[in-house]
Scaffold this motif. Structure first.
Motif, PDB file in Angstrom:
ATOM      1  N   UNK A 334       0.790  -1.100  -0.143  1.00 42.12           N
ATOM      2  CA  UNK A 334      -0.140  -0.023   0.054  1.00 42.12           C
ATOM      3  C   UNK A 334       0.879   1.069   0.049  1.00 42.12           C
ATOM      4  N   UNK A 335       1.941   1.179   0.841  1.00 43.02           N
ATOM      5  CA  UNK A 335       2.952   2.458   0.808  1.00 43.02           C
ATOM      6  C   UNK A 335       3.565   2.649  -0.486  1.00 43.02           C
ATOM      7  N   UNK A 336       3.816   1.395  -1.158  1.00 44.89           N
ATOM      8  CA  UNK A 336       4.568   1.732  -2.429  1.00 44.89           C
ATOM      9  C   UNK A 336       3.655   2.075  -3.442  1.00 44.89           C
ATOM     10  N   UNK A 337       2.507   1.651  -3.585  1.00 45.02           N
ATOM     11  CA  UNK A 337       1.561   2.086  -4.484  1.00 45.02           C
ATOM     12  C   UNK A 337       1.170   3.693  -4.421  1.00 45.02           C
ATOM     13  N   UNK A 347       1.675   5.815 -12.506  1.00 45.69           N
ATOM     14  CA  UNK A 347       0.500   4.776 -12.205  1.00 45.69           C
ATOM     15  C   UNK A 347       0.863   3.389 -12.815  1.00 45.69           C
ATOM     16  N   UNK A 348       1.264   2.464 -11.873  1.00 49.13           N
ATOM     17  CA  UNK A 348       1.539   1.176 -12.328  1.00 49.13           C
ATOM     18  C   UNK A 348       0.879   0.147 -11.715  1.00 49.13           C
ATOM     19  N   UNK A 349       0.645  -1.214 -12.260  1.00 51.36           N
ATOM     20  CA  UNK A 349      -0.152  -2.114 -11.559  1.00 51.36           C
ATOM     21  C   UNK A 349       0.660  -2.512 -10.312  1.00 51.36           C
ATOM     22  N   UNK A 350      -0.137  -2.537  -9.187  1.00 54.09           N
ATOM     23  CA  UNK A 350       0.282  -3.093  -7.812  1.00 54.09           C
ATOM     24  C   UNK A 350       0.553  -4.827  -7.836  1.00 54.09           C
ATOM     25  N   UNK A 351       1.672  -5.033  -7.592  1.00 58.13           N
ATOM     26  CA  UNK A 351       2.310  -6.408  -7.676  1.00 58.13           C
ATOM     27  C   UNK A 351       1.260  -7.355  -6.837  1.00 58.13           C
ATOM     28  N   UNK A 359       3.698  -9.491  -4.011  1.00 59.59           N
ATOM     29  CA  UNK A 359       3.828  -8.586  -2.822  1.00 59.59           C
ATOM     30  C   UNK A 359       5.172  -7.768  -3.118  1.00 59.59           C
ATOM     31  N   UNK A 360       5.493  -6.587  -3.111  1.00 60.94           N
ATOM     32  CA  UNK A 360       6.629  -5.822  -3.142  1.00 60.94           C
ATOM     33  C   UNK A 360       7.019  -5.466  -4.514  1.00 60.94           C
TER      34      UNK A 360
END
Length: 385
Positions: A334-337, A347-351, A359-360
């Protein structure tokens, strides 16, 4: 005279009903969903304009041209001799996969996928009462490898009926070798597991690598699989919702066909059929040039990020994605996004949407002009300096 496409052209897509450009604020560069920022090939545009000028847009029959175009592309590009009668329209690869899952398995059966994986694979399993088994791909250095021992364990479960193969693999970009495909196929044959081969990224393979259609390897694999193709990624025509499945085995083909018909998915789209056929009949030049362009964009990303602390571009041999390992930034997903959208303005896709093994990570779409990639990299470098 051979045609040349200008992939450097910047096209303003805002205000054009673009899903890609409707999610993030205007100061955020959207590099997420799998459509490109390139115009479709000019022969496709010309064919569509000519048909639209006729002015009557009635219902369409089953297109024999579509069948021949799909079969012809497989033969001339990959050496797979496909009978046009094996080819049938579906509105999209995921729609086709859902129909195949419903046709060839029952609620409670297992489906094997390789993880991290394209999110709809998980969704189609969950939404249809199937049990998902994840064969985790192993990150070794800068590339992913298959855990064959784990794959066999999952296939030997008597409830396992299907394996969804994604080649080239989304999101990792791994292009499976003939040896890998053969080993996977033999395990599936051993335990009577049918292979559903999503090969939508088949044209997007870097130099030194080759896409091998799973069903082309041998007759046994051809009879034990259903393959899926779509010009949407290569030629940027996803909005037309026109794909095809290929099944040499009449039992498998008829089973999937019946589900397609029963769910009223059989009606072809006028524009989609024109785009599908024109792309596969007349646009080899575009596919060739696009693959080279994407490879250069990928090299630029990898070279730029190699010395940036906390983030690593996993090397890929196919697709137009870069799978970014951001675990070194020590942020939650969440912090990464939030950091990339609000601070980096990308705007990237969340892993994590690709399963727990993502994750990450973030997925970056580099099917855009080089200038856009450069701008994105500049933002990353400055934000992480």
């Amino acid at each position: 005279m051979s045609l040349v496409h200008d992939f450097d052209e910047v096209v303003n897509r805002r205000g054009t009903d673009s899903k890609k450009y409707s999610v993030y604020p205007e100061d955020v560069i959207p590099m997420w969903i799998a459509d490109s920022d390139f115009k479709a090939p000019q022969p496709v545009v010309d064919a569509l304009v000519a048909r639209m000028q006729q002015g009557v847009y009635g219902y369409t029959p089953i297109s024999e041209r579509l069948k021949k175009a799909g079969a012809g592309w497989q033969k001339k590009r990959f050496g797979w001799d496909v009978n046009p009668e094996w080819v049938e329209f579906v509105p999209g690869v995921i729609t086709g996969l859902i129909c195949a899952v419903r046709a060839l398995s029952q609620p409670g059966d297992n489906i094997v996928i390789q993880s991290p994986c394209y999110p709809p694979f998980s969704d189609l399993s969950d939404h249809n009462g199937r049990h998902l088994l994840r064969n985790k791909l192993v990150l070794t250095g800068d590339h992913y490898e298959i855990d064959f021992e784990d794959f066999e364990e999952k296939c030997k479960d008597p409830r396992t009926k299907l394996f969804i193969l994604c080649n080239p693999q989304n999101p990792t970009g791994h292009v499976f070798t003939k040896e890998e495909l053969t080993k996977l196929g033999n395990i599936c044959m051993k335990y009577h597991v049918i292979v559903l081969a999503d090969e939508i990224h088949q044209d997007l393979v870097s130099s030194g690598h080759k896409h091998i259609p799973f069903a082309s390897i041998c007759e046994e694999f051809e009879q034990n699989s259903v393959s899926f193709m779509n010009p949407s990624k290569t030629f940027n025509v996803p909005g037309f919702r026109t794909a095809a499945f290929i099944a040499a085995n009449p039992v498998l083909k008829n089973a999937v066909h019946d589900i397609v018909v029963n769910n009223k998915q059989i009606g072809e789209n006028i524009c989609g059929t024109i785009a599908f056929c024109t792309a596969y009949e007349a646009c080899d030049y575009y596919a060739d040039q696009l693959a080279v362009y994407i490879e250069k964009n990928r090299a630029l990303v990898e070279e730029t990020l190699k010395d940036v602390k906390g983030i690593k571009a996993i090397h890929a041999d196919g697709t137009y994605f870069v799978w970014l390992d951001c675990r070194g930034l020590n942020m939650s997903q969440d912090e990464l996004n939030k950091f990339f959208v609000e601070t980096v303005k990308l705007g990237f896709n969340s892993g994590k949407t690709f399963g727990p093994d993502g994750d990450g990570f973030l997925r970056m779409n580099i099917a855009c002009p080089k200038s856009t990639v450069e701008q994105a990299l500049d933002r990353i470098v400055k934000a992480l300096a």
